[in-house]
Design an enzyme around this catalytic site. Structure first.
Site, PDB file in Angstrom:
ATOM      1  NE  ARG A 156       6.534  14.466 -19.834  1.00 12.90           N
ATOM      2  CZ  ARG A 156       5.224  14.374 -19.703  1.00 12.90           C
ATOM      3  NH1 ARG A 156       4.547  13.421 -20.321  1.00 12.90           N
ATOM      4  NH2 ARG A 156       4.570  15.213 -18.937  1.00 12.90           N
TER       5      ARG A 156
ATOM      6  CE1 TYR B 183      10.350  19.837 -22.709  1.00 20.44           C
ATOM      7  CE2 TYR B 183       9.603  17.582 -22.386  1.00 20.44           C
ATOM      8  CZ  TYR B 183       9.652  18.900 -21.974  1.00 20.44           C
ATOM      9  OH  TYR B 183       9.018  19.276 -20.822  1.00 20.44           O
TER      10      TYR B 183
ATOM     11  CE  LYS C 178       8.648  13.843 -15.868  1.00 19.32           C
ATOM     12  NZ  LYS C 178       7.988  14.131 -14.613  1.00 19.32           N
TER      13      LYS C 178
ATOM     14  CG  HIS D 244       4.866  12.455 -11.846  1.00 22.62           C
ATOM     15  ND1 HIS D 244       3.906  12.937 -12.699  1.00 22.62           N
ATOM     16  CD2 HIS D 244       5.933  13.283 -11.980  1.00 22.62           C
ATOM     17  CE1 HIS D 244       4.375  14.011 -13.329  1.00 22.62           C
ATOM     18  NE2 HIS D 244       5.590  14.242 -12.909  1.00 22.62           N
TER      19      HIS D 244
ATOM     20  CB  SER E 207       3.619  17.556 -16.196  1.00 18.49           C
ATOM     21  OG  SER E 207       4.257  16.319 -16.079  1.00 18.49           O
TER      22      SER E 207
ATOM     23  CB  CYS F 216      -0.868  20.542 -11.595  1.00 14.85           C
ATOM     24  SG  CYS F 216      -1.925  20.070 -12.971  1.00 14.85           S
TER      25      CYS F 216
ATOM     26  CG  ASP G  47       9.082  15.677 -11.806  1.00 17.86           C
ATOM     27  OD1 ASP G  47       7.862  15.910 -11.838  1.00 17.86           O
ATOM     28  OD2 ASP G  47       9.686  15.144 -12.766  1.00 17.86           O
TER      29      ASP G  47
ATOM     30  NE  ARG H  88       8.925  21.830 -18.482  1.00 14.94           N
ATOM     31  CZ  ARG H  88       8.295  20.992 -17.666  1.00 14.94           C
ATOM     32  NH1 ARG H  88       8.787  20.705 -16.487  1.00 14.94           N
ATOM     33  NH2 ARG H  88       7.152  20.461 -18.009  1.00 14.94           N
TER      34      ARG H  88
HETATM   35  O1  SAT Z   1       8.288  17.150 -19.531  1.00 14.34           O
HETATM   36  S1  SAT Z   1       9.101  16.510 -18.488  1.00 14.34           S
HETATM   37  O2  SAT Z   1       8.706  15.124 -18.373  1.00 14.34           O
HETATM   38  O3  SAT Z   1      10.514  16.618 -18.794  1.00 14.34           O
HETATM   39  C1  SAT Z   1       8.798  17.305 -17.020  1.00 14.34           C
HETATM   40  C2  SAT Z   1       7.431  17.002 -16.559  1.00 14.34           C
HETATM   41  O4  SAT Z   1       6.503  17.008 -17.365  1.00 14.34           O
HETATM   42  O5  SAT Z   1       7.255  16.749 -15.370  1.00 14.34           O
HETATM   43 MN    MN Z   2       6.937  15.675 -13.781  1.00 10.76          MN
END
Ligand code: SAT
Ligand code: MN
Length: 584
Positions: A68, A196, A205, A225, A247, A249, A276, A368
């Site tokens: 991101r 992405y 998101k 989140h 993200s 963690c 998530d 991913r």
């Molecule tokens: O990078 S994403 O937003 O697609 C996934 C994440 O960071 O939780």
């Molecule tokens: Mn996330």
């Protein structure tokens, strides 16, 4: 009415972007097969070994399109002060003008896909309809896994009569011309120049967090989140918990935790509802209920292994898209941490040949897997319950090498809101920028809150006032504390169950605690640390509250809070003051 609106919008966008073809996606298996074939033919997908990874593919992104890009993510509302100091703001009219210029003719030679999708389970009053127009077949293939996509969403649209518009083009994938724009005043999203996940799968998101957080505030619910999990205790009682971490963690790992053998033998069980995002709203009994708006996992590959997360490994065995992992000669995938021994050779995420000892990683640190949630062995039978699951506890956590103890419980909802608001974490590879730098990440929502963070905290306090004593209990954890030698003090993974058990007991009104300046912490007996091989010093270190360090924290939080001006809720300032008092 709404389907006419949809057709008009599709026509308008087609006139602007000039695609060669328009394809309405129905979500069928035949459509998916055709799309995968196309992605293989055009070189985006490499099919994996059909025995080891049935119907699964490797995709490599552009090398500068791997995470991101928060600096190019914008909240576009009329008044900059409504986006607040933690968001980038753009004037809606001006950015629309810029975007029209970029989108003009940008789909020439391409197909424009119309992707209707649901965020939320079928037949749920909580579920929202979105439609994404995109020129990326890779996005369509991912949306098919991450959402309930196709006819099911059109059917829901004809019932609800409203949908969130999402327009996406990869453009030229030029990092200089990348815009992820949210228009909370008209429930729409426009994304240009990136393929992405977080930038391009607009249901995730963009809709389920940034827009939904703003909608939730207007309508009296919350988009967070957070993972959602269910814990069954030996008496058969179920406790549902959500947890917010930045993200990368360990959210996915915690969501799919396998209890240690002695817990399993005693009858403890952990099930996943989501990994998530959680949408939380009051049920008829006054409790807070959560749904997982997503249908798949977009999990971080590196570090995921049969040892760390066998459930995730099972979930991504088949029908999965792997992005930016390494490819082995036998058409299987590899990433750092999957096995102890790296393969003798492979092709790295950039398509170059790679050997152990290479200075660059084989898989990108933010590589991913996109896998259907239904394939997860520990998916809860309740995961698609239309009314959601009642939440007893909310956990906040960050990645802190020092200062922050293993676990503590907030004294009240307001204090818990303060714990969330003051979360700090070392930055990970999920966003661009230097890894490891400590940053504030309130409720793990820093990059995802669609409006002024001060108003968001006030919304938390308002929800608490509404829910009163039926609100979930709030906790803070830190799995990542290190000793003076830089070694992790806490084993994490399955052993996080010890902490979850205490949290469950606290919710049930048992679970012994000692009060500290930070909050309530488990007594030594309540958190059975025997058999961990931790020395008494290490155990003390895990729970240490160093008053000098914490006075600095209080000071630092005061500075952090200052940027929110008069939109900082008085209750949060009061909590920092109260903490200062308790420390002296
Ligand atoms: O990078 S994403 O937003 O697609 C996934 C994440 O960071 O939780
Ligand atoms: Mn996330």
């Amino acid at each position: 009415m709404s389907s006419i609106e949809l057709e008009h919008w599709v026509d308008d966008v087609a006139r602007l972007t000039s695609p060669d073809r328009i394809q309405w996606c129905d979500g069928s298996a035949a459509e998916s097969d055709a799309l995968n074939r196309l992605l293989v033919e055009n070189g985006t997908f490499t099919p994996l070994d059909p025995q080891r990874h049935p119907n699964s593919f490797l995709a490599r992104s552009a090398i500068n399109d791997v995470s991101r890009t928060e600096g190019q993510t914008y909240i576009c509302c009329s008044r900059p002060e409504d986006a607040g100091p933690t968001n980038n703001w753009k004037n809606p009219q001006e950015i629309q003008h810029t975007l029209r210029g970029l989108f003009r003719g940008c789909m020439r030679g391409r197909t424009m896909y119309v992707v209707p999708y649901l965020m939320g389970p079928p037949n749920s009053p909580h579920t929202r309809v979105g439609v994404e127009l995109t020129d990326s077949p890779y996005v369509v293939a991912n949306m098919r896994i991450m959402t309930r996509m196709g006819q099911i969403a059109l059917d829901e649209l004809s019932r609800q009569g409203h949908f969130v518009k999402g327009l996406h083009s990869i453009g030229l994938l030029d990092p200089q011309e990348r815009y992820i724009c949210h228009f909370p005043e008209e429930d729409s999203i426009i994304s240009f120049g990136s393929n992405y996940g977080g930038n391009a799968l607009l249901g995730k998101k963009c809709l389920a967090l940034r827009l939904a957080s703003a909608i939730g505030r207007r309508e009296g619910w919350m988009a967070e989140h957070m993972l959602i999990l269910g814990i069954t205790d030996p008496q058969g009682r179920k406790t549902y918990i959500t947890a917010a971490f930045p993200s990368a963690c360990g959210k996915t790992n915690l969501a799919m935790l396998i209890p240690p053998p002695e817990y399993q033998a005693a009858g403890w069980k952990v099930e996943t509802i989501g990994d998530d995002i959680a949408w939380l709203r009051f049920g008829p009994d006054g409790r807070l209920y959560a749904i997982n708006p997503e249908a798949g996992f977009f999990g971080v590959a590196p570090g995921t292994s049969p040892l760390t997360n066998p459930n995730a490994m099972a979930a991504c065995r088949s029908n999965t898209i792997f992005t930016n992992v390494a490819l082995c000669p036998d058409n299987t995938v590899w990433w750092e941490g999957l096995t102890q021994e790296p393969p003798a050779e492979c092709i790295d995420w950039m398509g170059n040949s790679w050997k152990p000892g290479s200075t660059t990683p084989a898989a990108h640190p933010n590589s991913r897997f996109t896998a259907p949630a239904s394939q997860c062995p520990c998916i809860s039978p309740d995961w698609e319950r239309p009314e959601g699951v009642p939440i007893s506890a909310i956990i906040f956590g960050g990645r802190r090498a020092s200062v922050m103890p293993l676990v503590h419980q907030a004294f009240s909802w307001q204090h818990g809101t303060f714990l969330g608001a003051t979360m700090t974490s070392e930055k990970t590879a999920a966003a661009t920028g230097p890894v490891g730098v400590l940053r504030h990440d309130p409720m793990a929502m820093l990059p995802f809150c669609g409006y002024h963070m001060g108003d968001y905290w006030q919304h938390w306090l308002d929800m608490g006032a509404r829910g009163g004593d039926l609100m979930p209990r709030i906790f803070h954890v830190n799995w990542f504390r290190k000793d003076a030698q830089g070694r992790y003090l806490w084993p994490g993974f399955s052993d996080n169950m010890h902490v979850l058990k205490w949290i469950v007991e606290r919710c049930q009104g048992t679970g012994a605690a000692v009060t500290t300046p930070l909050g309530d912490m488990p007594t030594a007996e309540a958190l059975n640390l025997e058999g961990f091989g931790l020395s008494p010093e290490q155990q003390a270190e895990l729970f240490k509250v160093d008053r000098d360090e914490w006075r600095l924290e209080v000071h630092e939080r005061e500075k952090f809070f200052r940027q929110f001006g008069d939109r900082l809720p008085a209750g949060l300032r009061a909590e920092n003051e109260a903490l200062r008092q308790r420390l002296s």
